[in-house]
Scaffold this active site. Structure first.
Site, PDB file in Angstrom:
ATOM      1  N   ASN A   1       0.867  -1.186   0.000  1.00 23.12           N
ATOM      2  CA  ASN A   1       0.000   0.000   0.000  1.00 23.12           C
ATOM      3  C   ASN A   1       0.905   1.238   0.000  1.00 23.12           C
ATOM      4  O   ASN A   1       1.491   1.574   1.024  1.00 23.12           O
ATOM      5  CB  ASN A   1      -0.895  -0.032   1.243  1.00 23.12           C
ATOM      6  N   TRP A   2       0.992   1.875  -1.152  1.00 23.59           N
ATOM      7  CA  TRP A   2       1.905   3.025  -1.276  1.00 23.59           C
ATOM      8  C   TRP A   2       1.361   4.287  -0.593  1.00 23.59           C
ATOM      9  O   TRP A   2       2.076   5.262  -0.451  1.00 23.59           O
ATOM     10  CB  TRP A   2       2.156   3.335  -2.759  1.00 23.59           C
ATOM     11  N   LYS A   3       0.100   4.272  -0.233  1.00 19.22           N
ATOM     12  CA  LYS A   3      -0.551   5.468   0.338  1.00 19.22           C
ATOM     13  C   LYS A   3      -0.326   6.659  -0.617  1.00 19.22           C
ATOM     14  O   LYS A   3      -0.265   6.446  -1.822  1.00 19.22           O
ATOM     15  CB  LYS A   3      -0.040   5.722   1.758  1.00 19.22           C
TER      16      LYS A   3
ATOM     17  N   HIS B   1      -9.312   1.300   5.079  1.00 19.37           N
ATOM     18  CA  HIS B   1      -8.021   1.495   5.749  1.00 19.37           C
ATOM     19  C   HIS B   1      -8.219   2.430   6.943  1.00 19.37           C
ATOM     20  O   HIS B   1      -9.025   3.361   6.877  1.00 19.37           O
ATOM     21  CB  HIS B   1      -6.994   2.073   4.767  1.00 19.37           C
TER      22      HIS B   1
ATOM     23  N   GLU C   1      -6.611   4.824   8.004  1.00 18.66           N
ATOM     24  CA  GLU C   1      -6.423   6.252   7.697  1.00 18.66           C
ATOM     25  C   GLU C   1      -7.688   6.846   7.083  1.00 18.66           C
ATOM     26  O   GLU C   1      -8.001   8.024   7.291  1.00 18.66           O
ATOM     27  CB  GLU C   1      -5.200   6.428   6.777  1.00 18.66           C
TER      28      GLU C   1
ATOM     29  N   GLU D   1      -4.921  -4.671  10.727  1.00 20.36           N
ATOM     30  CA  GLU D   1      -3.884  -3.664  10.927  1.00 20.36           C
ATOM     31  C   GLU D   1      -4.098  -2.950  12.258  1.00 20.36           C
ATOM     32  O   GLU D   1      -4.905  -2.006  12.333  1.00 20.36           O
ATOM     33  CB  GLU D   1      -3.909  -2.643   9.792  1.00 20.36           C
TER      34      GLU D   1
ATOM     35  N   GLY E   1       2.890   2.481  10.652  1.00 24.42           N
ATOM     36  CA  GLY E   1       3.859   3.565  10.472  1.00 24.42           C
ATOM     37  C   GLY E   1       4.674   3.899  11.712  1.00 24.42           C
ATOM     38  O   GLY E   1       5.371   4.914  11.735  1.00 24.42           O
TER      39      GLY E   1
ATOM     40  N   SER F   1       4.002  -1.945  10.165  1.00 21.45           N
ATOM     41  CA  SER F   1       5.455  -1.991  10.358  1.00 21.45           C
ATOM     42  C   SER F   1       6.080  -3.324   9.938  1.00 21.45           C
ATOM     43  O   SER F   1       7.022  -3.808  10.576  1.00 21.45           O
ATOM     44  CB  SER F   1       5.817  -1.648  11.804  1.00 21.45           C
TER      45      SER F   1
ATOM     46  N   GLY G   1       3.117  -0.973   4.223  1.00 19.12           N
ATOM     47  CA  GLY G   1       3.073   0.447   3.885  1.00 19.12           C
ATOM     48  C   GLY G   1       4.458   0.936   3.512  1.00 19.12           C
ATOM     49  O   GLY G   1       4.963   0.682   2.420  1.00 19.12           O
ATOM     50  N   GLY G   2       5.107   1.647   4.441  1.00 20.08           N
ATOM     51  CA  GLY G   2       6.399   2.292   4.189  1.00 20.08           C
ATOM     52  C   GLY G   2       7.420   1.422   3.470  1.00 20.08           C
ATOM     53  O   GLY G   2       8.064   1.878   2.514  1.00 20.08           O
TER      54      GLY G   2
HETATM   55  P1  13P Z   1       3.382   0.582   7.560  1.00 22.58           P
HETATM   56  O1  13P Z   1       3.869  -0.694   6.934  1.00 22.58           O
HETATM   57  O2  13P Z   1       4.087   1.789   7.044  1.00 22.58           O
HETATM   58  O3  13P Z   1       3.354   0.475   9.052  1.00 22.58           O
HETATM   59  O4  13P Z   1       1.858   0.771   7.097  1.00 22.58           O
HETATM   60  C1  13P Z   1       0.960  -0.266   7.267  1.00 22.58           C
HETATM   61  C2  13P Z   1      -0.270   0.062   6.509  1.00 22.58           C
HETATM   62  O5  13P Z   1      -1.030   0.928   6.897  1.00 22.58           O
HETATM   63  C3  13P Z   1      -0.528  -0.670   5.264  1.00 22.58           C
HETATM   64  O6  13P Z   1      -1.814  -0.446   4.813  1.00 22.58           O
END
Ligand code: 13P
Length: 259
Positions: A10-12, A102, A104, A171, A177, A217, A238-239
């Site tokens: 997930n590149w956000k 998600h 967010e 999640e 993050g 993470s 994510g990251g």
């Molecule tokens: P991180 O891997 O950056 O913690 O993000 C997780 C996430 O929200 C994937 O959707």
């Protein structure tokens, strides 16, 4: 029941369409060099909307086995919904997946469980596989018990959508993050509770093949511990998915099981 693992990135709101092309190319080369077995572990990326056409064109021109999806969709099929994207448009781009709910979007866009359920239904209606995200805060977990809040969130989807091919992503909010992943045991506890909820609502024939991912993470250094758990079938990253080398290392977790 054997489920094909899914490593999803997930590149956000990161990487424009030019950066997306470079990243997917680098990911494909890295995996090719490593003789990657896509049938063993599926790899998918979830770029921003503006990148999707470029990613689709690259994947189809180079016949890559990497799959892709969007990060959100509208619960509506079309019409006067300024700024929204229909599942029909995503399907027309050959997207395989779409993330819904998600954390967010739940916190920053006020998406309720009912909206998430409506978006899940829209995805299924358009032939996309929804990646339904659920999660809990540490306070929820301590006060209500492991998995209670994520199961409640998923229950709304299970009650309002007919049994379908979905992916669920657990999640925990504190792990997103933060660099502070849940332990494999914590994640397994929640993922097994989620599978039981699917089993009760949709029956074992749907619960057994449904893939449940852990997200929060995830890195190449901790992925193997999650993948050893019986109810964890992949990761929503994510990251670490923004770096093609690191994401490829996560997808190749079988090479570092036992590390
Ligand atoms: P991180 O891997 O950056 O913690 O993000 C997780 C996430 O929200 C994937 O959707």
């Amino acid at each position: 029941m054997s489920r094909t693992a899914l490593i999803a990135g997930n590149w956000k709101m990161n990487l424009d369409h030019l950066q997306a092309i470079a990243t997917v190319q680098k990911l494909a080369w890295t995996l090719k060099d490593a003789h990657y077995d896509y049938d063993g572990v599926e790899v998918a990326v979830f770029p921003p909307f503006t990148d999707l056409r470029s990613v689709q064109t690259l994947i189809s021109a180079d016949k890559l086995q990497i799959r892709f999806g969007a990060q959100d969709l509208s619960e509506h099929d079309g019409g006067a919904y300024t700024g929204d994207i229909s599942g029909a448009f995503l399907k027309a781009l050959d997207a395989a997946y779409v993330i819904v709910g998600h954390s967010e979007r739940r916190t920053m866009h006020g998406e309720t469980d009912e909206i998430v359920a409506a978006k899940t239904a829209a995805a299924v209606r358009h032939g996309l596989v929804p990646v339904v995200c659920v999660g809990e805060t540490m306070e929820d977990r301590t006060a209500r018990g492991a998995g209670v809040v994520p199961v409640e969130q998923l229950q709304v989807v299970l009650d309002s959508v007919a049994p379908a091919d979905i992916v669920v992503a657990y999640e925990p909010v504190w792990a997103i993050g933060s660099g502070q992943a849940a332990t494999a045991e914590q994640a397994q506890e929640d993922c097994s509770a989620l599978r039981r909820a699917i089993q009760t609502a949709w029956g074992d024939e749907r619960a057994a093949p449904t893939r449940i991912l852990y997200g929060g993470s995830v890195k190449s250094g901790n992925i193997a511990s999650f993948m050893r758990e019986p109810d964890i079938d992949g990761a929503l990253v994510g990251g670490a998915s923004l770096d093609a080398t690191e994401f490829a290392a996560i997808a190749r977790y079988k090479h570092h099981v036992g590390r």
